[in-house]
Design a protein around this motif. Structure first.
Motif, PDB file in Angstrom:
ATOM      1  N   PHE A  22       0.781  -1.232   0.000  1.00  0.00           N
ATOM      2  CA  PHE A  22       0.000   0.000   0.000  1.00  0.00           C
ATOM      3  C   PHE A  22       0.816   1.288   0.000  1.00  0.00           C
ATOM      4  O   PHE A  22       0.330   2.320  -0.482  1.00  0.00           O
ATOM      5  CB  PHE A  22      -0.924   0.026   1.226  1.00  0.00           C
ATOM      6  CG  PHE A  22      -2.007  -1.005   1.207  1.00  0.00           C
ATOM      7  CD1 PHE A  22      -3.148  -0.812   0.450  1.00  0.00           C
ATOM      8  CD2 PHE A  22      -1.886  -2.183   1.936  1.00  0.00           C
ATOM      9  CE1 PHE A  22      -4.154  -1.757   0.418  1.00  0.00           C
ATOM     10  CE2 PHE A  22      -2.878  -3.150   1.906  1.00  0.00           C
ATOM     11  CZ  PHE A  22      -4.012  -2.932   1.147  1.00  0.00           C
ATOM     12  N   LEU A  23       2.029   1.275   0.535  1.00  0.00           N
ATOM     13  CA  LEU A  23       2.761   2.520   0.770  1.00  0.00           C
ATOM     14  C   LEU A  23       3.982   2.682  -0.125  1.00  0.00           C
ATOM     15  O   LEU A  23       4.922   3.398   0.222  1.00  0.00           O
ATOM     16  CB  LEU A  23       3.175   2.608   2.250  1.00  0.00           C
ATOM     17  CG  LEU A  23       2.031   2.533   3.263  1.00  0.00           C
ATOM     18  CD1 LEU A  23       2.560   2.681   4.677  1.00  0.00           C
ATOM     19  CD2 LEU A  23       0.979   3.601   2.980  1.00  0.00           C
ATOM     20  N   GLY A  24       4.002   2.013  -1.259  1.00  0.00           N
ATOM     21  CA  GLY A  24       5.057   2.249  -2.230  1.00  0.00           C
ATOM     22  C   GLY A  24       6.370   1.564  -1.962  1.00  0.00           C
ATOM     23  O   GLY A  24       7.346   1.814  -2.683  1.00  0.00           O
ATOM     24  N   GLY A  25       6.447   0.703  -0.916  1.00  0.00           N
ATOM     25  CA  GLY A  25       7.670  -0.031  -0.653  1.00  0.00           C
ATOM     26  C   GLY A  25       8.855   0.892  -0.445  1.00  0.00           C
ATOM     27  O   GLY A  25       8.819   1.810   0.387  1.00  0.00           O
ATOM     28  N   PHE A  26       9.907   0.689  -1.243  1.00  0.00           N
ATOM     29  CA  PHE A  26      11.135   1.477  -1.082  1.00  0.00           C
ATOM     30  C   PHE A  26      11.108   2.786  -1.860  1.00  0.00           C
ATOM     31  O   PHE A  26      12.108   3.504  -1.905  1.00  0.00           O
ATOM     32  CB  PHE A  26      12.358   0.648  -1.508  1.00  0.00           C
ATOM     33  CG  PHE A  26      12.221  -0.023  -2.856  1.00  0.00           C
ATOM     34  CD1 PHE A  26      12.327   0.705  -4.030  1.00  0.00           C
ATOM     35  CD2 PHE A  26      11.984  -1.379  -2.935  1.00  0.00           C
ATOM     36  CE1 PHE A  26      12.208   0.097  -5.266  1.00  0.00           C
ATOM     37  CE2 PHE A  26      11.865  -2.012  -4.175  1.00  0.00           C
ATOM     38  CZ  PHE A  26      11.981  -1.269  -5.340  1.00  0.00           C
ATOM     39  N   HIS A  27       9.992   3.141  -2.480  1.00  0.00           N
ATOM     40  CA  HIS A  27       9.909   4.403  -3.223  1.00  0.00           C
ATOM     41  C   HIS A  27       9.799   5.591  -2.270  1.00  0.00           C
ATOM     42  O   HIS A  27       9.130   5.522  -1.235  1.00  0.00           O
ATOM     43  CB  HIS A  27       8.690   4.399  -4.146  1.00  0.00           C
ATOM     44  CG  HIS A  27       8.812   3.436  -5.289  1.00  0.00           C
ATOM     45  ND1 HIS A  27       9.846   3.480  -6.185  1.00  0.00           N
ATOM     46  CD2 HIS A  27       8.028   2.410  -5.684  1.00  0.00           C
ATOM     47  CE1 HIS A  27       9.705   2.516  -7.085  1.00  0.00           C
ATOM     48  NE2 HIS A  27       8.601   1.851  -6.796  1.00  0.00           N
ATOM     49  N   ALA A  28      10.430   6.682  -2.647  1.00  0.00           N
ATOM     50  CA  ALA A  28      10.335   7.919  -1.874  1.00  0.00           C
ATOM     51  C   ALA A  28       8.952   8.534  -2.050  1.00  0.00           C
ATOM     52  O   ALA A  28       8.328   8.388  -3.105  1.00  0.00           O
ATOM     53  CB  ALA A  28      11.411   8.905  -2.330  1.00  0.00           C
ATOM     54  N   PRO A  29       8.457   9.251  -1.040  1.00  0.00           N
ATOM     55  CA  PRO A  29       7.129   9.888  -1.145  1.00  0.00           C
ATOM     56  C   PRO A  29       7.194  11.181  -1.953  1.00  0.00           C
ATOM     57  O   PRO A  29       7.105  12.285  -1.411  1.00  0.00           O
ATOM     58  CB  PRO A  29       6.754  10.149   0.323  1.00  0.00           C
ATOM     59  CG  PRO A  29       8.068  10.323   1.006  1.00  0.00           C
ATOM     60  CD  PRO A  29       9.035   9.405   0.306  1.00  0.00           C
ATOM     61  N   LEU A  30       7.329  11.049  -3.261  1.00  0.00           N
ATOM     62  CA  LEU A  30       7.448  12.212  -4.134  1.00  0.00           C
ATOM     63  C   LEU A  30       6.107  12.946  -4.226  1.00  0.00           C
ATOM     64  O   LEU A  30       5.050  12.314  -4.282  1.00  0.00           O
ATOM     65  CB  LEU A  30       7.912  11.776  -5.522  1.00  0.00           C
ATOM     66  CG  LEU A  30       9.208  10.949  -5.572  1.00  0.00           C
ATOM     67  CD1 LEU A  30       9.546  10.579  -7.008  1.00  0.00           C
ATOM     68  CD2 LEU A  30      10.352  11.703  -4.917  1.00  0.00           C
ATOM     69  N   ILE A  31       6.171  14.265  -4.270  1.00  0.00           N
ATOM     70  CA  ILE A  31       4.935  15.056  -4.265  1.00  0.00           C
ATOM     71  C   ILE A  31       4.786  15.909  -5.521  1.00  0.00           C
ATOM     72  O   ILE A  31       3.829  16.682  -5.633  1.00  0.00           O
ATOM     73  CB  ILE A  31       4.875  15.958  -3.016  1.00  0.00           C
ATOM     74  CG1 ILE A  31       6.136  16.829  -2.919  1.00  0.00           C
ATOM     75  CG2 ILE A  31       4.714  15.108  -1.755  1.00  0.00           C
ATOM     76  CD1 ILE A  31       6.116  17.791  -1.732  1.00  0.00           C
ATOM     77  N   GLY A  32       5.719  15.798  -6.469  1.00  0.00           N
ATOM     78  CA  GLY A  32       5.585  16.513  -7.736  1.00  0.00           C
ATOM     79  C   GLY A  32       6.094  17.928  -7.732  1.00  0.00           C
ATOM     80  O   GLY A  32       5.761  18.709  -8.614  1.00  0.00           O
ATOM     81  N   ILE A  33       6.912  18.290  -6.727  1.00  0.00           N
ATOM     82  CA  ILE A  33       7.507  19.632  -6.670  1.00  0.00           C
ATOM     83  C   ILE A  33       8.985  19.508  -7.031  1.00  0.00           C
ATOM     84  O   ILE A  33       9.731  18.758  -6.392  1.00  0.00           O
ATOM     85  CB  ILE A  33       7.336  20.264  -5.270  1.00  0.00           C
ATOM     86  CG1 ILE A  33       5.840  20.384  -4.933  1.00  0.00           C
ATOM     87  CG2 ILE A  33       8.022  21.618  -5.199  1.00  0.00           C
ATOM     88  CD1 ILE A  33       5.561  20.950  -3.569  1.00  0.00           C
ATOM     89  N   ASP A  34       9.419  20.244  -8.039  1.00  0.00           N
ATOM     90  CA  ASP A  34      10.735  20.047  -8.647  1.00  0.00           C
ATOM     91  C   ASP A  34      11.887  20.195  -7.666  1.00  0.00           C
ATOM     92  O   ASP A  34      12.859  19.446  -7.732  1.00  0.00           O
ATOM     93  CB  ASP A  34      10.934  21.025  -9.816  1.00  0.00           C
ATOM     94  CG  ASP A  34      10.017  20.689 -10.988  1.00  0.00           C
ATOM     95  OD1 ASP A  34       9.567  19.529 -11.051  1.00  0.00           O
ATOM     96  OD2 ASP A  34       9.735  21.581 -11.816  1.00  0.00           O
ATOM     97  N   PHE A  35      11.840  21.134  -6.742  1.00  0.00           N
ATOM     98  CA  PHE A  35      12.992  21.352  -5.879  1.00  0.00           C
ATOM     99  C   PHE A  35      12.951  20.483  -4.612  1.00  0.00           C
ATOM    100  O   PHE A  35      13.909  20.478  -3.837  1.00  0.00           O
ATOM    101  CB  PHE A  35      13.114  22.835  -5.493  1.00  0.00           C
ATOM    102  CG  PHE A  35      11.997  23.339  -4.612  1.00  0.00           C
ATOM    103  CD1 PHE A  35      12.072  23.285  -3.229  1.00  0.00           C
ATOM    104  CD2 PHE A  35      10.854  23.873  -5.190  1.00  0.00           C
ATOM    105  CE1 PHE A  35      11.043  23.761  -2.436  1.00  0.00           C
ATOM    106  CE2 PHE A  35       9.813  24.352  -4.404  1.00  0.00           C
ATOM    107  CZ  PHE A  35       9.902  24.291  -3.016  1.00  0.00           C
TER     108      PHE A  35
END
Length: 362
Positions: free
Chosen positions: A280-293
């Motif tokens: 459910f929580l993306g495993g080892f993926h970072a919680p990206l939010i779509g903000i470039d910086f």
């Protein structure tokens, strides 16, 4: 090589080095290194979780918890382990010796077998079977068998009653867990744990808890409830029920026999939390939010740190449950599964299929 394998390579540096230096025996050396890593990780996690449980419970009750052994009691799990190693192992008169000593090993074995397939990072996974979800469901049956054998072999009526409760409870809630996992398998199109994680690439909204509109959050909550019951933790710890059955299925165990059950209980809590992270929580993926910086900064942090961070957050929720809610009665527990959880999860599975056909999921 596919784009996914380029971005998330299957091999890691240590494995590649062993293959380069010892091409003929690399399979066995890497297997041995992986086994050692799993044993060390599992042993360390058990000690950390036992200390964390004591500290969390203490702070919920406005006290300090272990403080005397090491800085802030950090060596308390080591002291407990040494004490249990030297405790005498007692066997009740009339107990079945072989089964009595075999029972604690089965839940412990199950923990090692499942840890071996958890995708801690894109290159940190000992094995990735194509039917990883089926493997998890099958291996978890070893824990149930161990509890049943422990109660039956102890020649104690209360232990037998605790074992029967444990078997009924764990098998019942295993059905709900299987249905929840099946929902994610259906949506992702794979039963491989690694591929399920990779199906959640992208932003935080691509995690299955959000990717499946509204139903993902409900499925996640259902998973937390079912896994808490399957772990025999409060408020669903009817298998032990100290006020009713002294200590349930492990009443007659002492020393390392008790330690194995205790060890497996805490590592299983980590495994359930890790599976929640994976599904459910993306495993080892970072919680990206779509903000470039911001996203590049989040991507700098290694995937295994995100994995452990998310997993320990779920572990904290399990501990929060334990020190907040009162214990249910056994009839209330079984009614929760068969009259509420099971029909709801079947409905979620059908609605997930509808969402998939309409193109609303993924």
């Amino acid at each position: 090589m596919s784009a996914t394998e380029t971005l998330y390579p299957l091999h890691n540096g240590i494995g590649n080095m062993v293959r380069a230096l010892f091409p003929e025996s690399a399979f066995f050396i890497n297997g041995l290194l992986g086994l050692i890593a799993v044993v060390i990780l599992t042993s360390t996690l058990a000690a950390v979780l036992i200390l964390l449980e004591r500290k969390v419970s203490a702070h919920f009750q406005v006290r300090l918890g272990p403080m005397r052994v090491g800085f802030h009691g950090i060596l308390q799990p080591l002291a407990d382990g040494i004490k249990l190693i030297f405790k005498e192992i007692l066997k009740p008169k009339g107990a079945d010796s072989f089964t009595f000593y075999l029972a604690p090993m089965l839940p412990l074995t199950a923990t090692f077998l499942i840890m071996a397939i958890l995708p801690f990072d894109h290159h940190l996974q000992l094995a990735d079977p194509a039917g990883g979800v089926l493997y998890v469901l099958g291996i978890s049956g070893l824990a149930v068998l161990g509890l049943l054998l422990a109660g039956w072999s102890s020649n104690n009526k209360l232990s037998l009653l605790g074992a029967m409760r444990a078997g009924a409870q764990m098998i019942s809630f295993e059905i709900s867990l299987a249905l929840i996992m099946l929902l994610i398998v259906m949506l992702s199109g794979t039963a491989s744990l690694r591929e399920i994680v990779l199906s959640q690439q992208g932003l935080i909204f691509d995690w299955w808890i959000f990717k499946l509109p509204f139903l993902g959050i409900i499925s996640f909550i259902m998973y937390l409830i079912a896994s808490t019951a399957e772990l025999n933790r409060t408020p669903f710890d009817l298998a032990e029920g100290e006020s009713e059955l002294t200590a349930g299925y492990h009443t007659e165990y002492s020393g390392m026999g008790f330690a194995m059950f205790f060890f497996a209980e805490f590592v299983n809590m980590f495994i359930s939390a890790a599976l929640a992270t994976t599904f459910f929580l993306g495993g080892f993926h970072a919680p990206l939010i779509g903000i470039d910086f911001i996203d590049p900064i989040l991507n700098i942090i290694p995937g295994f740190i995100w994995f452990f961070g998310k997993t320990f957050f779920i572990v904290f929720i399990y501990m929060w449950f334990r020190w907040t809610f009162p214990r249910l009665r056994i009839d209330q527990l079984m009614s929760l599964e068969w009259k509420m959880m099971l029909p709801t999860n079947l409905l979620l599975l059908m609605m997930g299929a509808v969402f998939m056909v309409l193109g609303w999921a993924g």
